[in-house]
Motif scaffolding. Structure first.
Motif, PDB file in Angstrom:
ATOM      1  N   LEU A  13     -67.675 -15.796  -9.064  1.00  0.00           N
ATOM      2  CA  LEU A  13     -68.162 -15.033  -7.928  1.00  0.00           C
ATOM      3  C   LEU A  13     -69.494 -14.365  -8.248  1.00  0.00           C
ATOM      4  N   ASP A  50     -62.583 -14.326   1.773  1.00  0.00           N
ATOM      5  CA  ASP A  50     -63.442 -14.750   0.672  1.00  0.00           C
ATOM      6  C   ASP A  50     -63.535 -13.615  -0.341  1.00  0.00           C
ATOM      7  N   PRO A  51     -62.993 -13.785  -1.555  1.00  0.00           N
ATOM      8  CA  PRO A  51     -62.182 -14.917  -1.978  1.00  0.00           C
ATOM      9  C   PRO A  51     -60.799 -14.842  -1.338  1.00  0.00           C
ATOM     10  N   PHE A  85     -71.192 -11.352   2.134  1.00  0.00           N
ATOM     11  CA  PHE A  85     -70.636 -12.144   1.033  1.00  0.00           C
ATOM     12  C   PHE A  85     -69.114 -12.245   1.116  1.00  0.00           C
ATOM     13  N   PHE A  86     -68.407 -11.195   0.744  1.00  0.00           N
ATOM     14  CA  PHE A  86     -66.950 -11.273   0.644  1.00  0.00           C
ATOM     15  C   PHE A  86     -66.296 -10.697   1.899  1.00  0.00           C
ATOM     16  N   TYR A 104     -70.298 -22.610  -1.136  1.00  0.00           N
ATOM     17  CA  TYR A 104     -71.306 -22.600  -2.206  1.00  0.00           C
ATOM     18  C   TYR A 104     -70.823 -23.381  -3.420  1.00  0.00           C
ATOM     19  N   LYS A 105     -69.604 -23.132  -3.861  1.00  0.00           N
ATOM     20  CA  LYS A 105     -69.077 -23.774  -5.071  1.00  0.00           C
ATOM     21  C   LYS A 105     -69.079 -25.290  -4.950  1.00  0.00           C
ATOM     22  N   HIS A 165     -69.823 -18.046   2.537  1.00  0.00           N
ATOM     23  CA  HIS A 165     -68.522 -18.267   1.898  1.00  0.00           C
ATOM     24  C   HIS A 165     -68.702 -18.907   0.534  1.00  0.00           C
ATOM     25  N   SER A 166     -68.040 -18.309  -0.475  1.00  0.00           N
ATOM     26  CA  SER A 166     -68.190 -18.771  -1.855  1.00  0.00           C
ATOM     27  C   SER A 166     -67.633 -20.175  -2.074  1.00  0.00           C
ATOM     28  N   TYR A 196     -72.259 -16.912  -7.926  1.00  0.00           N
ATOM     29  CA  TYR A 196     -72.555 -17.117  -6.502  1.00  0.00           C
ATOM     30  C   TYR A 196     -73.456 -16.013  -5.963  1.00  0.00           C
ATOM     31  N   VAL A 197     -73.060 -14.766  -6.151  1.00  0.00           N
ATOM     32  CA  VAL A 197     -73.840 -13.642  -5.631  1.00  0.00           C
ATOM     33  C   VAL A 197     -75.216 -13.604  -6.272  1.00  0.00           C
ATOM     34  N   PRO A 212     -73.788 -26.045  -4.453  1.00  0.00           N
ATOM     35  CA  PRO A 212     -74.696 -24.891  -4.511  1.00  0.00           C
ATOM     36  C   PRO A 212     -76.092 -25.154  -3.947  1.00  0.00           C
TER      37      PRO A 212
END
Length: 351
Positions: A167, A153-154, A124-125, A95-96, A91-92, A170-171, A99
């Motif tokens: 995003l 996500d998002p 990822f999403f 991470y945000k 989930h981003s 993140y990826v 990190p």
């Protein structure tokens, strides 16, 4: 996390792929490379996994609630029946918030999974369920409601942004950090794009571009799931190194989908199946997937806070156990929900 099959639409969509499909982006694996990669692996089978102590992806990955003890115990149960793969959602937002800590926890998780001889498909999403993910303490489960706390996500408001820089960061960071890691089987870039009326064609296109530009050792994909989403399906087919898909239908319908997908000439992995109330079971589907040499990743491992023993649209408000579980293999104490199922899984894995 659900699928609707209309065979005429399926045939029309796949006809369009060969006549009108957009060119794949640079960096997509050749069919030869994809098939050589698949041949290096035993038959891929396992479950979508989140520890029973987590209601959603944030509770799994945030520092305060990351639970390696439960992950270790429950992946041990997966190993015990021969599962060699699990599919896990990142989930981003987690991470945000942190990190470096997030990456350390991902690495710790991978070490645990590897100890149990299990590779991971990372997602990822995700376009499913709740639209407003927030860091911090997560909601408690709503009694008897399937995935009451799962987070997109998002989130819904972010999915329509045209500035995807955060995003992309993140990826890029996650794939670059782990692009040579043999503990990772595959990158699943976007779960069910278009679900919950969340049709982010731009994000789907971009995440394929970002991943292919990095060129990880692992293949990338995004699973087909709704055959009426022709524009999204074209992007997914044209840019996936290996073909992944979801199917919760009965075996006859499921096998026809496999036959169509194999026309692409690439390996095929089912990354979601097994919904007992829809006649998609281990007994009637898993042997068919093995005979077709198609990867088999069912939804759910251990009954827990996600409440996926309850069906999508059939809540049980008092939270009592349903007569027939919808998903999941084990109870929280590690005993199988149905021993005949785990015996079959062991048999198919020569355990």
């Amino acid at each position: 996390m659900r699928i609707k099959i209309v065979f005429f639409s399926v045939l029309m969509v796949f006809a369009l792929y060969y006549v009108q499909a957009q060119p794949s982006q640079s960096g997509r694996w050749s069919t030869e490379r994809a098939n050589a990669w698949y041949a290096q692996h035993k038959w891929i089978n396992g479950a979508n996994f989140i520890p029973s102590t987590a209601i959603n992806q944030l509770e799994m990955w945030q520092a305060d609630t990351f639970d390696p003890t439960t992950i270790d115990r429950e992946l041990g149960w997966a190993e015990g029946i021969g599962f060699n793969t699990v599919r896990v959602f990142l989930h981003s937002v987690a991470y945000k918030e942190d990190p470096e800590g997030f990456k350390k926890r991902v690495n710790e998780y991978l070490s645990i999974a590897d100890k149990h001889h299990i590779q991971t498909i990372f997602v990822f999403f995700d376009a499913c369920w709740n639209t407003d993910p927030k860091p911090g303490k997560q909601p408690v489960p709503k009694p008897g409601i399937h995935n009451s706390g799962w987070m997109q996500d998002p989130g819904g408001s972010l999915a329509i942004m045209t500035d995807f820089s955060a995003l992309k960061t993140y990826v890029d960071d996650i794939i670059t950090t782990f692009k040579h890691d043999k503990r990772i089987l595959l990158w699943d870039l976007y779960n069910e794009p278009g679900n919950s009326a969340n049709k982010s064609t731009e994000l789907l296109t971009n995440v394929f571009r970002w991943a292919h530009a990095i060129g990880p050792d692992q293949p990338v994909s995004a699973g087909l799931w709704n055959w009426s989403f022709e524009d999204l399906n074209k992007i997914q087919i044209a840019n996936s190194d290996v073909i992944t898909y979801h199917c919760y239908e009965s075996p006859d319908a499921h096998q026809r989908i496999i036959q169509l997908l194999k026309v692409n000439g690439r390996p095929v992995i089912c990354t979601e199946y097994m919904a007992r109330l829809r006649n998609s079971t281990f007994e009637n589907t898993m042997p068919m997937l093995k005979s077709e040499n198609v990867g088999a990743i069912n939804w759910g491992l251990v009954s827990g806070k996600t409440n996926t023993i309850y069906a999508w649209d059939t809540p049980i408000p008092d939270g009592s156990e349903p007569k027939l579980w919808f998903h999941d293999v084990f109870r929280k104490n590690g005993t199988p929900y149905k021993k005949e199922e785990t015996d079959l899984i062991k048999q198919l894995n020569d355990k």
